[in-house]
Design an enzyme around this catalytic site. Sequence first.
Site, PDB file in Angstrom:
ATOM      1  N   HIS A  43     107.488  62.636  55.953  1.00  0.00           N
ATOM      2  CA  HIS A  43     106.253  63.257  56.002  1.00  0.00           C
ATOM      3  C   HIS A  43     105.767  63.500  57.658  1.00  0.00           C
ATOM      4  CE1 HIS A  43     101.685  62.273  54.592  1.00  0.00           C
ATOM      5  NE2 HIS A  43     101.469  63.228  55.874  1.00  0.00           N
ATOM      6  N   GLU A  70     106.928  65.584  52.676  1.00  0.00           N
ATOM      7  CA  GLU A  70     105.026  64.888  52.110  1.00  0.00           C
ATOM      8  C   GLU A  70     104.524  65.811  52.978  1.00  0.00           C
ATOM      9  OE1 GLU A  70     105.755  60.398  49.977  1.00  0.00           O
ATOM     10  OE2 GLU A  70     105.280  61.445  51.925  1.00  0.00           O
ATOM     11  N   HIS A 190     103.992  54.224  47.440  1.00  0.00           N
ATOM     12  CA  HIS A 190     103.095  53.243  48.549  1.00  0.00           C
ATOM     13  C   HIS A 190     103.189  51.927  48.016  1.00  0.00           C
ATOM     14  CE1 HIS A 190     100.482  54.507  51.680  1.00  0.00           C
ATOM     15  NE2 HIS A 190      99.896  52.835  51.225  1.00  0.00           N
TER      16      HIS A 190
END
Length: 238
Positions: A43, A70, A190
């Site tokens: 990310h 991401e 997450h």
Amino acid sequence: MTKLSVNINKIATLRNSRGGNRPDVVQVARDCERFGAQGITVHPRPDERHIRYSDVLALKEVVQTEFNIEGYPDQRYMDLIEKVRPAQATLVPDPPHVLTSNAGWDTHANRQFLQEILQTLKGWGVRTSIFVNPDEKMVEGAAQCGTDRIELYTEAYATGYHQNRHEAVKPYTNAAYAAKALGLGLNAGHDLDLDNLAFLKQAIPYLEEVSIGHALISDALYLGLEETIRRYLAQLKD
């Protein structure tokens, strides 16, 4: 079997804290794959506080499994995706200043924006995923945007797991059934860890992929990377 994609952002955070190239992000990605991980996730953020854009370009040359990038789809992110053409682009609605992703998209309010982004990504041959809260309306909105998959934001599940895991997982199973009915692929991520991962997998047996970084890298400090990946893969067995 649900695929395990290892988010290696934390490896880059450790490297950046000292400078130089230790630990080597590219080598860790290779090792994760060698130890059985079926994907690598990164990310990159505009301030490059962990994964750098140059890392992503270097990883493009070595990742043999599914490469998942991401990020918020600004111009820099889109330019990177066009260059790299990863297996998957996961769209996350986080502004640059946040510490970590902390909410899913409002897929109705952002429908036109997301539709245009998704069309561009699909034109490049990249599978698309939208990060959403476990809300059936947001899942429906994601389908209307034209995404291939959704990624369920699992912080609320992880937070509530030790109090009442059955109640904590219920919104996720409802959202997952909605996604399945709409023909969407299903990812999750997450705050998933060795305590809560197996139960989520049992509740959503057709979960296609989980992306795990912070907990997995933290566990690896005690268990070693190879043993840690082995244990996470064991949690995902059918």
